[in-house]
Motif scaffolding. Structure first.
Motif, PDB file in Angstrom:
ATOM      1  N   PHE A 190       0.835  -1.196   0.000  1.00  0.00           N
ATOM      2  CA  PHE A 190       0.000   0.000   0.000  1.00  0.00           C
ATOM      3  C   PHE A 190       0.867   1.243   0.000  1.00  0.00           C
ATOM      4  O   PHE A 190       1.893   1.301   0.693  1.00  0.00           O
ATOM      5  N   VAL A 191       0.462   2.242  -0.780  1.00  0.00           N
ATOM      6  CA  VAL A 191       1.121   3.554  -0.788  1.00  0.00           C
ATOM      7  C   VAL A 191       0.051   4.626  -0.601  1.00  0.00           C
ATOM      8  O   VAL A 191      -0.956   4.624  -1.307  1.00  0.00           O
ATOM      9  N   ALA A 192       0.280   5.525   0.344  1.00  0.00           N
ATOM     10  CA  ALA A 192      -0.650   6.633   0.596  1.00  0.00           C
ATOM     11  C   ALA A 192       0.024   7.939   0.206  1.00  0.00           C
ATOM     12  O   ALA A 192       1.143   8.224   0.648  1.00  0.00           O
ATOM     13  N   MET A 193      -0.646   8.717  -0.629  1.00  0.00           N
ATOM     14  CA  MET A 193      -0.160  10.036  -1.000  1.00  0.00           C
ATOM     15  C   MET A 193      -1.132  11.071  -0.439  1.00  0.00           C
ATOM     16  O   MET A 193      -2.335  11.006  -0.701  1.00  0.00           O
ATOM     17  N   ALA A 194      -0.622  12.037   0.319  1.00  0.00           N
ATOM     18  CA  ALA A 194      -1.501  13.045   0.910  1.00  0.00           C
ATOM     19  C   ALA A 194      -2.194  13.867  -0.168  1.00  0.00           C
ATOM     20  O   ALA A 194      -3.357  14.252  -0.017  1.00  0.00           O
ATOM     21  N   ASN A 195      -1.497  14.127  -1.260  1.00  0.00           N
ATOM     22  CA  ASN A 195      -2.056  14.917  -2.359  1.00  0.00           C
ATOM     23  C   ASN A 195      -2.846  14.011  -3.302  1.00  0.00           C
ATOM     24  O   ASN A 195      -2.286  13.078  -3.883  1.00  0.00           O
ATOM     25  N   PRO A 196      -4.164  14.247  -3.480  1.00  0.00           N
ATOM     26  CA  PRO A 196      -4.985  13.371  -4.330  1.00  0.00           C
ATOM     27  C   PRO A 196      -4.512  13.299  -5.780  1.00  0.00           C
ATOM     28  O   PRO A 196      -4.533  12.222  -6.395  1.00  0.00           O
ATOM     29  N   ASP A 197      -4.090  14.428  -6.345  1.00  0.00           N
ATOM     30  CA  ASP A 197      -3.599  14.409  -7.725  1.00  0.00           C
ATOM     31  C   ASP A 197      -2.343  13.549  -7.848  1.00  0.00           C
ATOM     32  O   ASP A 197      -2.159  12.826  -8.838  1.00  0.00           O
ATOM     33  N   ALA A 198      -1.489  13.626  -6.840  1.00  0.00           N
ATOM     34  CA  ALA A 198      -0.281  12.808  -6.843  1.00  0.00           C
ATOM     35  C   ALA A 198      -0.632  11.331  -6.746  1.00  0.00           C
ATOM     36  O   ALA A 198       0.010  10.479  -7.383  1.00  0.00           O
ATOM     37  N   ALA A 199      -1.656  11.021  -5.947  1.00  0.00           N
ATOM     38  CA  ALA A 199      -2.080   9.629  -5.819  1.00  0.00           C
ATOM     39  C   ALA A 199      -2.577   9.083  -7.159  1.00  0.00           C
ATOM     40  O   ALA A 199      -2.242   7.951  -7.553  1.00  0.00           O
ATOM     41  N   THR A 200      -3.357   9.874  -7.871  1.00  0.00           N
ATOM     42  CA  THR A 200      -3.858   9.459  -9.182  1.00  0.00           C
ATOM     43  C   THR A 200      -2.716   9.226 -10.157  1.00  0.00           C
ATOM     44  O   THR A 200      -2.679   8.214 -10.879  1.00  0.00           O
ATOM     45  N   ALA A 201      -1.774  10.152 -10.184  1.00  0.00           N
ATOM     46  CA  ALA A 201      -0.627  10.021 -11.087  1.00  0.00           C
ATOM     47  C   ALA A 201       0.224   8.812 -10.725  1.00  0.00           C
ATOM     48  O   ALA A 201       0.725   8.096 -11.614  1.00  0.00           O
ATOM     49  N   LEU A 202       0.393   8.558  -9.432  1.00  0.00           N
ATOM     50  CA  LEU A 202       1.191   7.412  -9.008  1.00  0.00           C
ATOM     51  C   LEU A 202       0.515   6.100  -9.407  1.00  0.00           C
ATOM     52  O   LEU A 202       1.174   5.172  -9.899  1.00  0.00           O
ATOM     53  N   HIS A 203      -0.794   6.022  -9.191  1.00  0.00           N
ATOM     54  CA  HIS A 203      -1.530   4.810  -9.577  1.00  0.00           C
ATOM     55  C   HIS A 203      -1.374   4.532 -11.075  1.00  0.00           C
ATOM     56  O   HIS A 203      -1.103   3.395 -11.492  1.00  0.00           O
ATOM     57  N   THR A 204      -1.506   5.567 -11.888  1.00  0.00           N
ATOM     58  CA  THR A 204      -1.356   5.412 -13.332  1.00  0.00           C
ATOM     59  C   THR A 204       0.037   4.915 -13.686  1.00  0.00           C
ATOM     60  O   THR A 204       0.211   4.019 -14.530  1.00  0.00           O
ATOM     61  N   ALA A 205       1.048   5.479 -13.027  1.00  0.00           N
ATOM     62  CA  ALA A 205       2.435   5.094 -13.305  1.00  0.00           C
ATOM     63  C   ALA A 205       2.708   3.656 -12.867  1.00  0.00           C
ATOM     64  O   ALA A 205       3.438   2.916 -13.544  1.00  0.00           O
ATOM     65  N   LEU A 206       2.154   3.240 -11.753  1.00  0.00           N
ATOM     66  CA  LEU A 206       2.358   1.872 -11.275  1.00  0.00           C
ATOM     67  C   LEU A 206       1.702   0.861 -12.207  1.00  0.00           C
ATOM     68  O   LEU A 206       2.280  -0.196 -12.510  1.00  0.00           O
ATOM     69  N   VAL A 207       0.486   1.182 -12.669  1.00  0.00           N
ATOM     70  CA  VAL A 207      -0.189   0.300 -13.616  1.00  0.00           C
ATOM     71  C   VAL A 207       0.632   0.164 -14.895  1.00  0.00           C
ATOM     72  O   VAL A 207       0.821  -0.934 -15.440  1.00  0.00           O
ATOM     73  N   ALA A 208       1.167   1.297 -15.380  1.00  0.00           N
ATOM     74  CA  ALA A 208       1.978   1.273 -16.595  1.00  0.00           C
ATOM     75  C   ALA A 208       3.246   0.453 -16.402  1.00  0.00           C
ATOM     76  O   ALA A 208       3.773  -0.130 -17.363  1.00  0.00           O
TER      77      ALA A 208
END
Length: 381
Positions: free
Chosen positions: A47-65
């Motif tokens: 699990f990874v938690a990002m305080a910034n919601p936009d950063a969380a979205t970008a991180l999820h996209t990058a991890l999937v890629a």
């Protein structure tokens, strides 16, 4: 917690040297997507938690890629708390900078975890309440700040302690003429001579507010009054702190200025393990020098001692005002030399009663920030 910061990276370096002993289950960060992506791919948390919601979205996209859609990503404050309570977690490195680290660190304490405390603001803001929660939930608290970890290593029978001496490098402006401090830039303030730290902590080191906050933290960690806590400038940062006993003995902890040493000490405690830090070579190293701090040069240190002696909520106000002042300096809205002035004005104008619960602490913190923000223009003048 705070995986992309300097303490977080040092912790992950130490952990990476001992894969047989540690596994990273959860990571938290704020907004540094690329850094967190690299860390997550290297350490494979669940699990990874990002305080910034936009950063969380970008991180999820990058991890999937990257083919790692098995790593769950959450966002916001609730996700930080979820990381602390993640199944299997038993140890937490509390390395979120500033007041933002209070609630997640309290969550770790309330879960009964072994908590490695690198966030000094928890104890500055809510020392009495925080330590009571540690006792109530049978949590283990180990200090990570190099100074408090050094004291911890040297601390014996409390009844035999005369005083503790927290050492300080003096920062980058220890020998500057006072009139030059008006023109200090953020880049200069963040260029610490010995340590690699984040920007906020680097500025606090330059003003010696960092040492003042450490004095307050030491009060709560070691149950000592202000009169038994001294600060000594030691420019070489080799002796990290000392404990003086009633019989005249002084015990000191020495080492190269590298945060991996106190981190490894705490992670392995009560054993020892390799940290990756090179051996200290006293024969070829610099001469060790000491001097008393000049409170005219470092007024923030005097303000912190005064806040500790004042008791009540002064330390909470001190921390909040300093965070506003430092952020304003880094943004170019406040001269370096006005940081202490803004903190002092806030302490003078806002003197709330001792908080009785956590909500009161948070209310005082918020109001102190409002008062400090209202004083910004006056302090900069």
């Amino acid at each position: 917690m705070g995986a992309t910061g300097s303490i977080g990276k040092s912790t992950l370096d130490v952990i990476g040297r001992h894969p047989e002993a540690f596994r990273v289950l959860a990571l938290t960060g704020n907004h540094r997507v690329q850094e967190m992506l690299e860390i997550a791919l290297r350490h494979s948390p669940e699990f990874v938690a990002m305080a910034n919601p936009d950063a969380a979205t970008a991180l999820h996209t990058a991890l999937v890629a990257a083919g790692r859609d098995d790593i769950r990503v959450g966002s916001g404050t609730e996700a930080l708390l979820e990381a602390v309570r993640w199944p299997g977690v038993s140890e937490v490195m509390a390395a979120i900078v500033g007041a933002a680290g209070l609630m997640p660190t309290l969550a770790a304490v309330r879960a009964g975890h072994r908590v490695y405390l690198a966030n000094k603001e928890c104890l500055v803001m809510a020392g009495s309440y925080f330590m009571e929660e540690v006792r109530r939930h049978d949590a283990t608290l180990l200090p990570i700040d190099s100074e408090h970890n050094a004291v911890f290593q040297c601390f014996g029978d409390p009844k035999g302690v005369r005083r503790i001496l927290l050492t300080a490098s003096g920062g980058p402006f220890r020998t500057w003429p006072l009139e030059r401090l008006q023109d200090v830039t953020p880049e200069q303030a963040c260029a610490h001579p010995n340590w690699v730290m984040g920007r906020k902590i680097s500025v606090d080191s330059a003003t010696m507010m960092n040492k003042g906050l450490e004095v307050i933290e030491a009060h709560w960690l070691f149950s000592l009054p202000a009169d038994q806590i001294d600060v000594l400038i030691h420019p070489q940062s080799i002796i990290h702190s000392m404990v003086e006993y009633l019989d005249g003995s002084v015990l000191a902890q020495l080492g190269n200025p590298d945060m991996r040493t106190p981190i490894a000490h705490a992670l392995a405690y009560p054993q020892r393990m390799h940290s990756g830090v090179s051996s200290l070579d006293l024969a070829r190293g610099p001469a060790l020098e000491f001097e008393e701090p000049d409170l005219a040069r470092f007024p923030c240190l005097g303000l912190a001692f005064a806040a500790l002696r004042a008791d009540g909520a002064a330390a909470t106000v001190l921390n909040a005002a300093n965070e506003v002042a430092v952020a304003s300096f880094l943004d170019g809205r406040l001269p370096f030399s006005a940081i202490a002035r803004l903190v002092e004005q806030t302490l003078t104008d806002y003197q709330p009663a001792q908080p009785t619960d956590l909500d009161a602490v948070l209310d005082i913190d918020a109001e102190a920030r409002r008062v400090a923000a209202a004083h910004l223009g006056l302090a900069a003048a």
